[in-house]
Design a protein around this motif. Structure first.
Motif, PDB file in Angstrom:
ATOM      1  N   SER A 109      18.089  38.704  42.613  1.00 31.25           N
ATOM      2  CA  SER A 109      17.148  38.718  41.702  1.00 31.25           C
ATOM      3  C   SER A 109      17.465  38.213  40.070  1.00 31.25           C
ATOM      4  N   PRO A 110      16.633  37.416  39.791  1.00 32.18           N
ATOM      5  CA  PRO A 110      16.976  36.684  38.471  1.00 32.18           C
ATOM      6  C   PRO A 110      17.274  37.631  37.225  1.00 32.18           C
ATOM      7  N   ASP A 111      16.670  39.072  37.372  1.00 34.17           N
ATOM      8  CA  ASP A 111      17.015  40.080  36.442  1.00 34.17           C
ATOM      9  C   ASP A 111      18.010  40.914  36.515  1.00 34.17           C
ATOM     10  N   ALA A 112      18.702  40.685  37.813  1.00 35.42           N
ATOM     11  CA  ALA A 112      19.549  41.813  38.035  1.00 35.42           C
ATOM     12  C   ALA A 112      20.986  41.306  37.866  1.00 35.42           C
ATOM     13  N   GLU A 113      21.779  42.292  37.880  1.00 37.87           N
ATOM     14  CA  GLU A 113      23.445  41.787  37.657  1.00 37.87           C
ATOM     15  C   GLU A 113      23.860  41.347  38.646  1.00 37.87           C
ATOM     16  N   PRO A 114      24.976  40.448  38.458  1.00 40.03           N
ATOM     17  CA  PRO A 114      25.471  39.365  39.697  1.00 40.03           C
ATOM     18  C   PRO A 114      25.745  40.420  40.957  1.00 40.03           C
ATOM     19  N   VAL A 115      26.182  41.557  40.750  1.00 37.71           N
ATOM     20  CA  VAL A 115      26.688  42.340  41.955  1.00 37.71           C
ATOM     21  C   VAL A 115      25.816  43.793  41.724  1.00 37.71           C
ATOM     22  N   ARG A 116      25.013  44.369  42.366  1.00 34.69           N
ATOM     23  CA  ARG A 116      24.205  45.480  42.076  1.00 34.69           C
ATOM     24  C   ARG A 116      24.903  46.667  42.886  1.00 34.69           C
ATOM     25  N   ALA A 117      26.004  47.263  42.301  1.00 33.87           N
ATOM     26  CA  ALA A 117      26.806  48.369  42.672  1.00 33.87           C
ATOM     27  C   ALA A 117      26.022  49.315  43.378  1.00 33.87           C
ATOM     28  N   GLU A 118      24.913  49.622  42.634  1.00 36.26           N
ATOM     29  CA  GLU A 118      24.072  50.706  43.289  1.00 36.26           C
ATOM     30  C   GLU A 118      23.613  50.683  44.564  1.00 36.26           C
ATOM     31  N   LEU A 149      35.476  45.708  53.736  1.00 37.60           N
ATOM     32  CA  LEU A 149      36.436  44.494  53.498  1.00 37.60           C
ATOM     33  C   LEU A 149      35.947  43.766  52.312  1.00 37.60           C
ATOM     34  N   THR A 150      34.279  43.630  52.499  1.00 37.20           N
ATOM     35  CA  THR A 150      33.484  42.801  51.531  1.00 37.20           C
ATOM     36  C   THR A 150      33.531  43.543  50.201  1.00 37.20           C
ATOM     37  N   ASP A 151      33.289  44.541  49.965  1.00 34.99           N
ATOM     38  CA  ASP A 151      33.305  45.543  48.783  1.00 34.99           C
ATOM     39  C   ASP A 151      34.619  45.508  48.091  1.00 34.99           C
ATOM     40  N   ALA A 152      35.908  45.152  48.910  1.00 35.30           N
ATOM     41  CA  ALA A 152      36.970  45.188  48.263  1.00 35.30           C
ATOM     42  C   ALA A 152      37.225  44.169  47.222  1.00 35.30           C
ATOM     43  N   ARG A 153      36.607  42.915  47.688  1.00 36.75           N
ATOM     44  CA  ARG A 153      36.847  41.616  46.653  1.00 36.75           C
ATOM     45  C   ARG A 153      35.876  41.589  45.657  1.00 36.75           C
ATOM     46  N   ARG A 154      35.183  42.859  45.414  1.00 36.94           N
ATOM     47  CA  ARG A 154      34.001  42.667  44.475  1.00 36.94           C
ATOM     48  C   ARG A 154      34.757  42.467  43.061  1.00 36.94           C
ATOM     49  N   PRO A 155      35.760  43.242  42.502  1.00 34.01           N
ATOM     50  CA  PRO A 155      36.559  43.300  41.326  1.00 34.01           C
ATOM     51  C   PRO A 155      36.838  41.976  40.994  1.00 34.01           C
ATOM     52  N   ALA A 156      37.312  40.857  41.883  1.00 33.84           N
ATOM     53  CA  ALA A 156      37.456  39.468  41.811  1.00 33.84           C
ATOM     54  C   ALA A 156      36.370  38.584  41.763  1.00 33.84           C
ATOM     55  N   ARG A 157      35.044  38.811  42.048  1.00 32.99           N
ATOM     56  CA  ARG A 157      34.115  38.219  42.418  1.00 32.99           C
ATOM     57  C   ARG A 157      33.387  37.364  41.286  1.00 32.99           C
ATOM     58  N   VAL A 158      33.374  37.947  40.057  1.00 31.30           N
ATOM     59  CA  VAL A 158      32.840  37.452  39.125  1.00 31.30           C
ATOM     60  C   VAL A 158      33.737  37.456  37.824  1.00 31.30           C
ATOM     61  N   SER A 159      33.967  36.375  37.277  1.00 28.68           N
ATOM     62  CA  SER A 159      35.148  36.186  36.074  1.00 28.68           C
ATOM     63  C   SER A 159      34.456  36.800  35.003  1.00 28.68           C
ATOM     64  N   SER A 160      35.350  37.072  33.905  1.00 25.53           N
ATOM     65  CA  SER A 160      34.887  37.757  32.492  1.00 25.53           C
ATOM     66  C   SER A 160      34.106  37.064  31.794  1.00 25.53           C
ATOM     67  N   SER A 161      33.798  35.783  32.049  1.00 26.36           N
ATOM     68  CA  SER A 161      32.741  35.035  31.335  1.00 26.36           C
ATOM     69  C   SER A 161      31.519  35.068  32.074  1.00 26.36           C
ATOM     70  N   GLY A 162      31.521  35.782  33.400  1.00 29.11           N
ATOM     71  CA  GLY A 162      30.196  35.874  34.177  1.00 29.11           C
ATOM     72  C   GLY A 162      29.901  34.721  35.154  1.00 29.11           C
ATOM     73  N   LEU A 298      17.369  27.258  43.392  1.00 25.50           N
ATOM     74  CA  LEU A 298      16.911  28.370  44.655  1.00 25.50           C
ATOM     75  C   LEU A 298      17.532  29.775  44.573  1.00 25.50           C
ATOM     76  N   THR A 299      18.426  29.573  43.686  1.00 25.29           N
ATOM     77  CA  THR A 299      19.301  31.042  43.400  1.00 25.29           C
ATOM     78  C   THR A 299      18.528  31.679  42.165  1.00 25.29           C
ATOM     79  N   GLY A 300      18.519  33.070  42.246  1.00 25.00           N
ATOM     80  CA  GLY A 300      18.516  33.798  41.041  1.00 25.00           C
ATOM     81  C   GLY A 300      19.443  34.577  40.321  1.00 25.00           C
ATOM     82  N   ASN A 301      20.617  34.214  41.132  1.00 24.59           N
ATOM     83  CA  ASN A 301      21.989  35.071  41.023  1.00 24.59           C
ATOM     84  C   ASN A 301      22.532  34.495  39.598  1.00 24.59           C
ATOM     85  N   THR A 302      22.501  34.928  38.483  1.00 25.76           N
ATOM     86  CA  THR A 302      23.020  34.426  37.546  1.00 25.76           C
ATOM     87  C   THR A 302      24.458  33.832  37.449  1.00 25.76           C
ATOM     88  N   ALA A 303      25.213  34.642  38.064  1.00 24.58           N
ATOM     89  CA  ALA A 303      26.700  34.327  38.128  1.00 24.58           C
ATOM     90  C   ALA A 303      27.029  32.997  38.874  1.00 24.58           C
TER      91      ALA A 303
END
Length: 318
Positions: A109-118, A149-162, A298-303
């Motif tokens: 979704s374009p208006d969502a965070e890059p990863v929706r942790a909820e 195993l997928t969620d374990a990589r979440r902390p490194a998936r988006v850089s500090s610049s988004g 085609l993607t709405g993911n901002t990151a």
């Protein structure tokens, strides 16, 4: 729509997990069960569900409407399944949980965070509960391992610049070691069972390879996708296999597979993103620019847009 005298709660004490099982009635077609449950229980809107199924919003809206109409016309009861019924409904529940997790991790979704942790967190919580109910169900164990195993990589998936960070460029020191250890233990548990693995178990095994050591064994990843294709020869599986083949045999080999998938995946952003990367690596820069443009549209993911845009600009600068 609900029976006036519902069955007792039984083994499922969690309200949301119980509702998942209630909605996944076997009288509905599998796609209808999953789509309806994603809408009613997962809280996803119609466009999000449509993207998960790679169909138009109007098509998915009509599918959900027909499923509701069938429930009303056939008098299908929304009652709690008995313990004996759980295995018959678990396939639909697993499919819903997998798609909820994916929507959270891939956040289209374009208006969502890059990863929706909820969403990822709730999918993992419910899958843990399901694993506790059905500890011997291989696909439930596999799905839990895949999510961890997928969620374990979440902390490194988006850089500090988004910006999205591809798997091969992630700082592995930022991965969650405890989740990786738990997920890999679940994969080993299923391997030790001697029972032929299902779809989620094979996907978990792929992710176990990705998180084992400093670099993936791409030959092993390709072999796992070859095995998965015997169970699920969908275009998405073939796309992921093509990426692994490109890592093993070079970008030209991956592109040869992708070319055959274009009719089926022309509206899927990950197809164009993978193709853009392989075209770039092959030196076909003009075609790569077009593929990057298609992926960004085609993607709405901002990151992901930020990552693709930078790669596209590097082609122009280089």
């Amino acid at each position: 729509m609900y029976d006036s005298d519902p069955e007792p709660v039984g083994a499922i004490d969690d309200d949301r997990l119980r509702l998942l099982f209630i909605c996944c009635h076997p009288a509905l077609a599998m796609e209808a069960r999953v789509a309806l449950t994603l809408r009613m229980v997962g809280g996803l809107d119609v466009p999000e569900i449509a993207r998960a199924f790679l169909v138009q919003d109007t098509t998915m809206g009509a599918r959900i409407t027909r499923a509701k109409a069938k429930i009303a016309a056939a008098g299908i009861p929304y009652r709690m399944p008995t313990a004996d019924d759980l295995p018959r409904r678990v396939t639909g529940v697993l499919a819903v949980l997998y798609l909820i997790f994916n929507e959270g991790y891939l956040a289209s979704s374009p208006d969502a965070e890059p990863v929706r942790a909820e969403l990822t967190g709730e999918a993992i919580r419910l899958t843990r509960l399901l694993h506790g109910l059905l500890p011997d169900d291989g696909e439930t164990t596999g799905l839990l391992g895949l999510m961890l195993l997928t969620d374990a990589r979440r902390p490194a998936r988006v850089s500090s610049s988004g910006e999205l960070v591809p798997l091969g460029e992630q700082d592995r020191r930022r991965w969650d070691a405890a989740l990786i250890a738990e997920g890999q233990a679940l994969v080993r548990e299923r391997l030790a069972s001697g029972v032929a693995p299902g779809r989620y178990q094979l996907l978990a095994a792929v992710n176990a390879v990705h998180t084992d050591g400093d670099a993936p064994d791409w030959a092993q990843v390709v072999a796992l996708y070859d095995q998965l294709r015997r169970l699920d020869d969908s275009p998405i599986v073939q796309l992921n296999r093509a990426v692994a083949v490109a890592e093993r045999d070079g970008p030209g080999a991956g592109l040869a597979i992708l070319d055959a998938l274009e009719p089926a995946l022309s509206g899927y952003h990950s197809f164009h993103a993978a193709r853009a990367d392989l075209l770039r690596r092959s030196g076909r820069l003009s075609a790569a620019r077009s593929a990057y443009d298609a992926a960004m549209q085609l993607t709405g993911n901002t990151a992901e847009v930020a990552f693709l845009s930078r790669r596209r600009e590097e082609l122009d600068a280089g």
